[in-house]
Write an enzyme that holds these catalytic residues in place. Sequence first.
Site, PDB file in Angstrom:
ATOM      1  CD  GLU A 246      -4.232  -5.677   2.277  1.00 45.29           C
ATOM      2  OE1 GLU A 246      -5.003  -5.047   3.043  1.00 45.29           O
ATOM      3  OE2 GLU A 246      -3.001  -5.518   2.267  1.00 45.29           O
TER       4      GLU A 246
ATOM      5  CD  GLU B  89      -3.043  -1.118   2.164  1.00 48.84           C
ATOM      6  OE1 GLU B  89      -4.067  -1.783   1.979  1.00 48.84           O
ATOM      7  OE2 GLU B  89      -2.861  -0.420   3.186  1.00 48.84           O
TER       8      GLU B  89
END
Length: 423
Positions: free
Chosen positions: A323, A206
Amino acid sequence: MASCVRRGVLHVLLVLGLLVGVAHGRRVHHVKGFVRTHGTSFTLNGSPFLFNGFNAYWMMHVAAEPSEREKVSSVLQQAAAASMTVARTWAFADGGDGALQTSPGVYDERVFQGLDFVISEAKKNGIRLILSLVNNFKDFGGRPQYVQWARNAGVQINGDDDFYTNPVVKGYYKAHVMRVLTRVNTITSIQYRDDPTIMAWELMNEPRCESDYSGRTVQGWVEEMAGYVKSLDRKHLLEIGMEGFYGDSMPEKKVNNPGYQVGTDFISSNLIRNIDFATIHAYPDIWLFGQNDAAQLAFLERWVSSHWKDSKRILKKPLVFAEFGKSKRDGGYTPAIRDLFLSTIYRNIYTFARRGGTIAGGLVWQIMAQGMEPYYDGYEIVLPQDSNTQWLISRQSHMMLSLERAMRNAQAEEKHRLQDALP
């Protein structure tokens, strides 16, 4: 007309394949051959490769203690029993307690052997791994630890975003990449970069950049580091680790963001030649905090649809939903709400995969073993304790594997048809 016939054949094969898969249980995936990309699809040994999988960031950290390794083994066994074939986990822990990299270039062999064990156990259970190389956040060190190391060495640092531009910090990261990729597994005796158990490397979990919301700073870093990884390893796939936020390269697409930017550009960064596939994450319970479940689910469906279209038409690369999860700590949480959330994602993944490929699978956040309460983050799923969720996950696995089987059979039929047409 011919395309309609092929779609009809594919549908029949799919239904039959699903029935066979459910009747005979999971298909054992032997880890042979490297996963590749062909256009917008993943392939394995020349055939389509689809999957259902999970996140388990904690595996190396837990496996560093030999007495705790049974937790890793049990989760991988349970996942394999549910026909999950891909797992995403960390190949980093920078500074602090239980660190893999205790200081720049200095490693704890005990922790590295924990990662050796994870890879070895994944191979035993027919599960391929996506290994992330650094964190954006301070958990397990991440970007903040790297820039702090540089400060400690007397380097002028303005903030955490210097991770992307400072030559010293970038050197630390490259040294870590080199150390991980060239590691020889003490259990299998295979160098990581030669091991097909690893499906892909992930540059960062991320990435974000508060000093440049356009996405250009992160893009420059991705371009440099993707080139470096590929200079060391051409056998494995590579992805960035992005959540999917749109940036300035196509500003009209920023309407799909959840109301803000994070300094990344899904389109321009994933167009980089050395990036093999794109990823998205989704946490509408965090990103749209305070909005009701209906609004969050509506956003979720737009998020998946827009990225599927862009991966197919603009990037022309595969997409992985890397995710997603629903926290037990949300107000009004019930297992039924979480299962509706997961069902919505699974339905979208399957539907888009069947309609036109591109999206190849999803990785739920996250699977844990029994007795891991200190690791709980609200999103944990303990398969033996969550029977309904386990059933949902297993059903999705069988559906994706049956779709893969139908695609493979249709591919073989088309090949035979072409061969028969030869004079």
